[in-house]
Each structure stands twice: as C-alpha cells, then as structure tokens.
Design a protein around this motif. Structure first.
Motif, PDB file in Angstrom:
ATOM      1  N   GLN A  79     -11.325  19.015 -39.590  1.00 52.60           N
ATOM      2  CA  GLN A  79     -10.026  19.466 -39.840  1.00 52.60           C
ATOM      3  C   GLN A  79      -9.694  20.775 -40.231  1.00 52.60           C
ATOM      4  N   ASN A  80     -10.985  21.353 -40.603  1.00 57.18           N
ATOM      5  CA  ASN A  80     -10.916  22.956 -41.349  1.00 57.18           C
ATOM      6  C   ASN A  80     -11.562  23.878 -40.459  1.00 57.18           C
ATOM      7  N   VAL A  81     -12.892  23.367 -39.786  1.00 62.28           N
ATOM      8  CA  VAL A  81     -13.473  24.465 -39.078  1.00 62.28           C
ATOM      9  C   VAL A  81     -13.093  24.308 -37.637  1.00 62.28           C
ATOM     10  N   LEU A  82     -12.396  25.394 -37.509  1.00 65.22           N
ATOM     11  CA  LEU A  82     -11.676  25.588 -36.056  1.00 65.22           C
ATOM     12  C   LEU A  82     -12.042  26.617 -35.139  1.00 65.22           C
ATOM     13  N   ARG A  83     -13.029  27.447 -35.555  1.00 63.17           N
ATOM     14  CA  ARG A  83     -13.742  28.311 -34.638  1.00 63.17           C
ATOM     15  C   ARG A  83     -15.093  27.760 -34.007  1.00 63.17           C
ATOM     16  N   ARG A  84     -14.922  28.093 -32.464  1.00 60.66           N
ATOM     17  CA  ARG A  84     -16.486  27.534 -32.088  1.00 60.66           C
ATOM     18  C   ARG A  84     -16.614  28.467 -30.974  1.00 60.66           C
ATOM     19  N   SER A  85     -18.054  28.420 -30.547  1.00 57.00           N
ATOM     20  CA  SER A  85     -18.689  29.209 -29.594  1.00 57.00           C
ATOM     21  C   SER A  85     -17.518  29.150 -27.986  1.00 57.00           C
ATOM     22  N   PRO A  86     -17.649  30.397 -27.572  1.00 58.53           N
ATOM     23  CA  PRO A  86     -16.437  30.568 -26.370  1.00 58.53           C
ATOM     24  C   PRO A  86     -17.142  29.687 -25.210  1.00 58.53           C
ATOM     25  N   LYS A  87     -18.648  29.527 -25.019  1.00 54.81           N
ATOM     26  CA  LYS A  87     -18.965  28.940 -23.707  1.00 54.81           C
ATOM     27  C   LYS A  87     -19.747  27.774 -24.291  1.00 54.81           C
ATOM     28  N   ALA A  88     -20.175  26.872 -23.120  1.00 57.99           N
ATOM     29  CA  ALA A  88     -20.909  25.799 -23.378  1.00 57.99           C
ATOM     30  C   ALA A  88     -22.376  26.119 -23.566  1.00 57.99           C
ATOM     31  N   ASP A  89     -22.796  25.228 -24.486  1.00 58.61           N
ATOM     32  CA  ASP A  89     -24.497  25.423 -24.824  1.00 58.61           C
ATOM     33  C   ASP A  89     -25.003  24.169 -23.937  1.00 58.61           C
ATOM     34  N   SER A  90     -25.498  24.453 -22.907  1.00 58.11           N
ATOM     35  CA  SER A  90     -26.181  23.488 -22.080  1.00 58.11           C
ATOM     36  C   SER A  90     -27.526  23.174 -22.709  1.00 58.11           C
ATOM     37  N   SER A  91     -28.148  23.996 -23.403  1.00 61.44           N
ATOM     38  CA  SER A  91     -29.455  23.587 -24.207  1.00 61.44           C
ATOM     39  C   SER A  91     -29.143  22.441 -24.982  1.00 61.44           C
ATOM     40  N   HIS A  92     -28.251  22.265 -25.674  1.00 60.05           N
ATOM     41  CA  HIS A  92     -28.100  21.461 -26.643  1.00 60.05           C
ATOM     42  C   HIS A  92     -27.022  20.204 -26.445  1.00 60.05           C
ATOM     43  N   THR A  93     -27.592  19.480 -25.173  1.00 51.74           N
ATOM     44  CA  THR A  93     -26.551  18.515 -24.698  1.00 51.74           C
ATOM     45  C   THR A  93     -26.999  17.002 -25.353  1.00 51.74           C
ATOM     46  N   LYS A  94     -25.934  16.284 -25.163  1.00 53.76           N
ATOM     47  CA  LYS A  94     -26.052  15.075 -25.845  1.00 53.76           C
ATOM     48  C   LYS A  94     -25.516  13.998 -24.942  1.00 53.76           C
ATOM     49  N   CYS A  95     -26.248  12.899 -24.868  1.00 54.62           N
ATOM     50  CA  CYS A  95     -26.068  12.004 -23.680  1.00 54.62           C
ATOM     51  C   CYS A  95     -25.657  10.414 -24.104  1.00 54.62           C
ATOM     52  N   VAL A  96     -24.980   9.935 -23.354  1.00 58.55           N
ATOM     53  CA  VAL A  96     -24.445   8.425 -23.501  1.00 58.55           C
ATOM     54  C   VAL A  96     -25.197   7.615 -22.301  1.00 58.55           C
ATOM     55  N   ASP A  97     -25.899   6.655 -22.685  1.00 59.94           N
ATOM     56  CA  ASP A  97     -26.529   5.893 -21.959  1.00 59.94           C
ATOM     57  C   ASP A  97     -25.925   4.597 -21.574  1.00 59.94           C
ATOM     58  N   ASP A  98     -26.120   4.069 -20.074  1.00 62.66           N
ATOM     59  CA  ASP A  98     -25.878   2.589 -19.724  1.00 62.66           C
ATOM     60  C   ASP A  98     -27.248   1.938 -20.221  1.00 62.66           C
ATOM     61  N   PRO A  99     -27.379   1.186 -21.128  1.00 65.83           N
ATOM     62  CA  PRO A  99     -28.727   0.747 -21.623  1.00 65.83           C
ATOM     63  C   PRO A  99     -29.597  -0.386 -20.661  1.00 65.83           C
ATOM     64  N   GLN A 100     -28.780  -0.760 -19.834  1.00 65.36           N
ATOM     65  CA  GLN A 100     -29.271  -1.553 -18.638  1.00 65.36           C
ATOM     66  C   GLN A 100     -30.086  -0.851 -17.720  1.00 65.36           C
ATOM     67  N   ARG A 101     -29.789   0.554 -17.736  1.00 67.09           N
ATOM     68  CA  ARG A 101     -30.550   1.422 -16.434  1.00 67.09           C
ATOM     69  C   ARG A 101     -31.216   2.564 -17.028  1.00 67.09           C
ATOM     70  N   VAL A 102     -31.694   2.297 -18.427  1.00 61.76           N
ATOM     71  CA  VAL A 102     -32.508   3.551 -18.978  1.00 61.76           C
ATOM     72  C   VAL A 102     -33.563   3.010 -19.520  1.00 61.76           C
ATOM     73  N   PHE A 103     -35.004   3.356 -19.471  1.00 65.41           N
ATOM     74  CA  PHE A 103     -36.127   2.976 -20.193  1.00 65.41           C
ATOM     75  C   PHE A 103     -36.484   3.834 -21.297  1.00 65.41           C
ATOM     76  N   GLU A 104     -36.300   5.279 -21.082  1.00 70.29           N
ATOM     77  CA  GLU A 104     -36.661   6.120 -22.187  1.00 70.29           C
ATOM     78  C   GLU A 104     -35.560   7.099 -22.373  1.00 70.29           C
ATOM     79  N   HIS A 105     -35.025   7.295 -23.547  1.00 71.28           N
ATOM     80  CA  HIS A 105     -34.108   8.147 -24.026  1.00 71.28           C
ATOM     81  C   HIS A 105     -34.920   9.510 -24.638  1.00 71.28           C
ATOM     82  N   GLY A 106     -34.440  10.781 -24.601  1.00 70.25           N
ATOM     83  CA  GLY A 106     -34.674  11.666 -25.199  1.00 70.25           C
ATOM     84  C   GLY A 106     -33.794  12.391 -26.062  1.00 70.25           C
TER      85      GLY A 106
END
Length: 465
Positions: A343-370
């Motif tokens: 609620q207090n930190v409101l300034r962010r990088s203006p562009k997307a950081d594609s090197s630091h992605t986070k992923c959501v899996d369908d666990p029925q379809r994934v064997f290994e997560h990085g």
C-alpha cells in the motif's frame, strides 16, 4: 474571587478526568498485554538447520518405519539420510502418464553415479507378496551441475499386476539400507481448490508482518492454499503460520538439511527440489499452482481474481502461464516501520522484466518446474506468456545500488483497491492469532500499524468469551 475559584475547580476536575481516563486506558492496554503473556515476549531465535535431526553427521543412517503398509499416514516429510550423501524426502503416486509410477524425491552427491535404487510394493492390502522395480533417475534442473549435490526424481514403475495403489513404498539403496516412505496422492479427491501458491524454503530475518501481508494480500488476489517449507524461521513466524494451518489455508513442511550441506553444496537451500515436491503435492489438490516468494504477487489487471483470469485464458494446449515482472524498489524505512509495503510502495519499473517471470502451472500437465519458467511440460503442451497489460508480477524488492527510484519510475496504485480490506484482514489475523504484541511498539506510532493494533484491541473488547 468565587468565580475564580469555581473556574479553577472546573479546570481541576477536567484535568483529573483526563488523567483518570488516560490511566484507565493504560490499565486496559496492560491487561490485554498480560492476558496474552505466552505471546508477548516472542523469541525470534532462529533454530539451527539440523536441530530436528539431532546430532546426525554425514554418513550416519536414519530410518522411518511404517507399521502397516495398507494404511495411510499424515507423517510430515523430512530428509532421511539413507547412505552417505543420499537423502530421501518424499514419494508420490503419479498416474498422469499411460504408465503409473511412484515418484521418489531424493538428493544425492554428484561425485559418483547415483546409487541403485529398488522399490518394493505390497501386492494388495492383505498380501505378503511384494513386487519390486529398479528405478531410473531424472535430474531436476541440471543447469546447477556445479553444485556438489544433485536433485533427482527416481521413477518406480508400478506393475499392472499390482493390486490397488500402494500407500507405502519400501526403498532399498545400493543394498545398504532400507527406508519405508508413505506415498502421497493415493486418494483422488473430487474437490480441488482453484489456485494455490508454493513458497520455497524460508530462512533468514523474516518478519511476522511480512508473512501476514503476503498471505492476506494473496488471498484477496484469489489464492486459497499455501505450502511453506521451513528451513530456519523464527518462533514468532512459526506461531503465526500455525494459525493459518488451523484455518486450513496453509501447511508448513520441515526442510531440515544436515549442517554439512550448505548453500555452496546445493542451489539456494534446495529451492528447485522444494518446488518439485510441491508440484507433486498439488496434483490432486489444486487446479492451478504458482511458485513465488513472499515479496511477489501475481496480479490480474483486468479480471477480478487470479482464478477467474486463469480459467479465462487456459485451454487444452497450455501447461501453464508465465507472467513478466514489475519491480517495486523498497527502502529500509518501510521495513523498519512495519508499513504495508503493497500500500505504500507505488513506484515501479516502467517496462516489463521478462527475465524475472513467474509461472502458474496446471499440475496435471507439468513434470518439472523451474524458478522462472516451466522446465518440462508433458508432450503436446506449451507455455502461455501472458500479456503485461493483462496481468503481471508485482515484485517488491529492496533497492540495490545503484538504486533507481526517481522520476523515470512509473506510479502504480493498482494495489490501493485492496487496501481497506487488506487492513481489516491483517487486523483480524493478528487479533485472532493472539500475536498482536509480537510487533515492536517503538515504531508503531509512525505508521498506520498503530491504528491497526489499537483497532485490534477495541475489537478484542467486543469478542464473546
């Protein structure tokens, strides 16, 4: 003269009333503090990583026994050293393939070839005949091959002649030791939660307030279950997590590496290994599972919640969805003053950081997560990279030099729409967990946390006994 005396008496009475009310308020606060005496002086002592293993040294063996291989168990997993340099953690029934397996998770030294591993199963609940299978190894995330210890999945093939699903597996390694592990995922449940989060091994100076904000904010975003791995957390954090366990929205699993295994020997305290365990753990529990840290929030920008977003973009082609990050630099003053950083930190990088992605899996379809990608989807599935304007990771991280939080940063107030409910939920959690006074009073007056604690006290006065 009379008027003067009357005025003086009036002022004296008002002052006395003020002093009396102030004293009464202090008395009430003191009473509330001492009524929570078991929680007032909460120790922040961080246990040593091997305390729950006793004095186990490298090369010494530990075993776990099961009394009846036809019964299930709720035994919490932990590392079991079978032979020198080989530690078992958990075993999982996996029927996501044409061939069924028991997947055994273990850590072993890379200095030699992984030792031969034999699985034995009881052929039916009343049978004395066991069925054995030699298990091949699969190494998780080989890119950290410079580390001394590798993280492996040993896949024990389940014979089609086997009657039923085994609830325990008897594991022999190199003909030197035998360990019995309970098998998870043996019961298919008709009910699954929509969306949960796996948090990698927790260690270091983690504040109670940080954990509560993560849990409450993530629930507002749509998460309904959390899996934590306890490497070394303080007693106060553990007590607060126990409250969420009692509520049925979290579980905390021991992650006790022997002292001779350090961060130099295995990547980031076995982060990838914990992710793999949590992926298997989610197969029959969750429709979607995310993997992120306490300072990260995958946030929908056009949908009401993460589940509604995921159901709208998921289809038969995708194994999961990855989100680019927006970096929100934090400063020490926020941490020290116990502010709600979302609620207090409101300034962010203006562009997307594609090197630091986070992923959501369908666990029925994934064997290994990085850490930042889906490493090994099942054949025929692909990863969906979600548009930055549809959803993104809000990553609140301490500003590293050269620290850039100036004019070129974008102002983002997305999290403010959750602010009022977040504060209410944080108040409720501290009050109901009886952990309100684990926070330091010397800085509470500087932030909105003081009003949170005060409102919490007022709320307590209205509770039914």
């Amino acid at each position: 003269m009379c008027r003067w005396r009357m005025w003086l008496v009036s002022k004296y009475c008002k002052a006395s009333t003020f002093v009396f009310l102030s004293f009464l308020l202090i008395l009430i606060c003191s009473f509330m503090v001492y009524s929570f005496s078991p929680y007032v002086l909460i120790s922040d002592r961080i246990p040593k990583p091997d305390e729950r293993l006793g004095n186990l040294k490298e090369g010494e063996n530990a075993t776990i026994e099961a009394s009846n291989c036809s019964e299930t168990t709720d035994i919490l997993p932990d590392f079991i050293e079978c032979i020198r340099g080989t530690l078992l953690y958990s075993a999982w029934f996996d029927d996501r393939h044409a061939q069924n397996y028991i997947q055994v998770l273990l850590m072993t030294s890379r200095r030699n070839q992984p030792p031969p591993l034999l699985c034995r199963f009881q052929n039916g609940p009343t049978s004395t005949i066991s069925v054995g299978a030699v298990a091949p190894y699969y190494e998780i995330n080989k890119r950290y091959s410079n580390k001394r210890y590798g993280l492996f999945v040993a896949s024990c093939i389940l014979s089609k002649d086997l009657v039923g699903i085994p609830n325990f597996v008897n594991i022999s390694i190199a003909n030197e030791c035998t360990v019995v592990l309970p098998v998870g995922n043996t019961r298919n449940t008709s009910y699954k939660r929509d969306y949960g989060i796996c948090i990698p091994p927790m260690f270091g100076n983690i504040r109670v307030a940080e954990v509560v904000e993560f849990l409450e904010m993530s629930q507002l975003l749509g998460a309904s279950y959390f899996t934590f791995y306890d490497y070394s957390i303080s007693d106060s954090v553990r007590k607060m997590l126990s409250y969420y366990e009692r509520k049925g929205v979290a579980e905390v699993l021991p992650w006790t590496l022997p002292t001779y295994i350090t961060d130099q020997d295995v990547h980031y305290y076995g982060q990838i290994f914990a992710m793999q365990d949590c992926l298997f753990r989610s197969i029959n529990r969750l429709n979607f599972v995310a993997f992120n840290d306490l300072d990260e929030f995958i946030t929908p920008l056009q949908d009401e919640s993460m589940p509604s977003l995921l159901y709208s973009i998921h289809n038969s082609n995708y194994c999961g969805h990855c989100f680019s990050s927006a970096r929100f630099p934090t400063v020490d003053s926020l941490t020290q003053n116990y502010s709600l950083f979302t609620q207090n930190v409101l300034r962010r990088s203006p562009k997307a950081d594609s090197s630091h992605t986070k992923c959501v899996d369908d666990p029925q379809r994934v064997f290994e997560h990085g850490v930042h990608l889906i490493m090994q989807p099942f054949e025929g599935y692909k990863t969906n990279h979600v548009n930055w304007n549809k959803a993104r990771v809000f990553h609140y991280r301490k500003c590293q030099p050269p620290c850039n939080s100036g004019a070129d940063m974008a102002v983002d107030t997305t999290m403010h729409k959750y602010g009022e409910q977040l504060r209410k939920n944080v108040i409720s959690s501290f009050v109901k967990s009886k952990d309100t006074f684990s926070m330091k009073w010397d800085r509470l007056f500087l932030t909105d946390t003081f009003s949170t604690v005060f409102m919490g006290l007022m709320y307590l006065l209205t509770l039914e006994s």
